[in-house]
Scaffold this motif. Sequence first.
Motif, short mmCIF file in Angstrom:
data_model
loop_
_atom_site.label_atom_id
_atom_site.label_comp_id
_atom_site.label_asym_id
_atom_site.label_seq_id
_atom_site.Cartn_x
_atom_site.Cartn_y
_atom_site.Cartn_z
N LEU A 181 -7.83 4.10 -12.11
CA LEU A 181 -6.45 4.55 -11.95
C LEU A 181 -5.71 3.64 -10.98
N ALA A 189 -3.53 3.20 -7.96
CA ALA A 189 -3.40 4.06 -6.79
C ALA A 189 -1.97 4.52 -6.55
N GLU A 211 -0.74 6.30 -10.38
CA GLU A 211 -1.74 7.24 -10.87
C GLU A 211 -1.97 7.12 -12.38
N LEU A 217 -8.41 12.31 -11.35
CA LEU A 217 -7.17 12.11 -10.61
C LEU A 217 -7.29 12.72 -9.21
N ARG A 244 -6.95 10.58 -5.72
CA ARG A 244 -5.99 10.88 -4.64
C ARG A 244 -6.70 11.00 -3.30
N ARG A 291 -7.70 7.53 -2.19
CA ARG A 291 -6.52 6.78 -1.72
C ARG A 291 -6.15 7.22 -0.31
#
Length: 372
Positions: A18, A20, A23, A358, A362, A365
């Motif tokens: 993904l 960052a 997304e 996802l 997150r 990140r």
Amino acid sequence: MNILVFNVGSTTLKYACLDAETEEVTASGLVDRIGQPGGDAINHVMAAKIAIDEVGLNNVGVIGHRIVQGGDLFLGPTLVTTDVLSRLRTLDTLAPLHNPAARSVVEGLVEIGTPQVLVFDTSYFASLSPAAYRYAVPEDWYQNHAVRRYGFHGTSHQYVTEKAIQFIGGNDESRIISLHLGGGASATASIGGLAVDTSMGMTPLEGLVMATRSGDLDPAIVLHMTEHVGMEPSDVRDALNRQSGLLGLCGDPDMRTVLDRRKTGDPAATLAIDIYVRRIIKTIGSYIAILGGLDALIFTAGVGQHSPEIRWLVCESLQHFGISLSEDKNQACCEETADISAPDARVRTLVVDTNEELAIARLVRNTTTRQA
């Protein structure tokens, strides 16, 4: 920066890359039947390297790993270091079907030099009170042998609960029950996005009936099978994890097949569904008592999202709690987040598409941003 997420199962490895910032998923796939005849890879490390070859290492800034069991050693996402790996090894026995395989991937990728972050299924349950996570066993078992409830599927429960609160315009007092119904199944009660109780325990074996796991049972059954029947403890463990649940009740772990058999009047399949649904209903009722009411009930994961029949069977016995479905909405449900409640229902019943990759990205990140 791209984040490569690994979600390791006992014989599978799902991956997603993904962006960052946006997304957006730039690549994804599944390496299946790992270590089995005709499988895609001989072990999980080779499976991870297949995924990296597909994505391209130059396109990856950080790797995020879903780890089932963090115990009380890891209460949030954690950047991989030598010390972290040493502590992680001590948790293998608490999740023997999942942690060793995932850990082998982390250790096998250290040599490539890309930063790695561990995201734990158990982290969402760090907010549980001792009354929720302690068992009524000798204190020594808890203090010296880590016997306590940890909870699992936490990344999924956190993700769908937060989405549900946003969807209903809720707040930090919103009372939510989330049902993650897949091959593994669990329920979680949350208030304002903080978990207050959950059905899985020290291991993912406790709680609801699952595809091949028994869920709750009298612990003396284990003693009976070892002391009087003569089974080895490892065989009992294997039977409860791999030969029980829907498979044990009717010979098939696939909910779709079991439901089809039920429609033809198959008595074993009918009983399996009755037991499966009854366990969910009992859990929901107990959680409503703990929460003091309910604002939203969530169905998610493979069965939860794609089986209108299971949703209907669960909810039809809960109308006295204000839970009532619209038959049309329930049958037609296909949106990412959908309200399938009847117009006069006091409780909102939602189907929310879980997205663990996802959610993990997150958290990775945010962790790497803080470390920078």
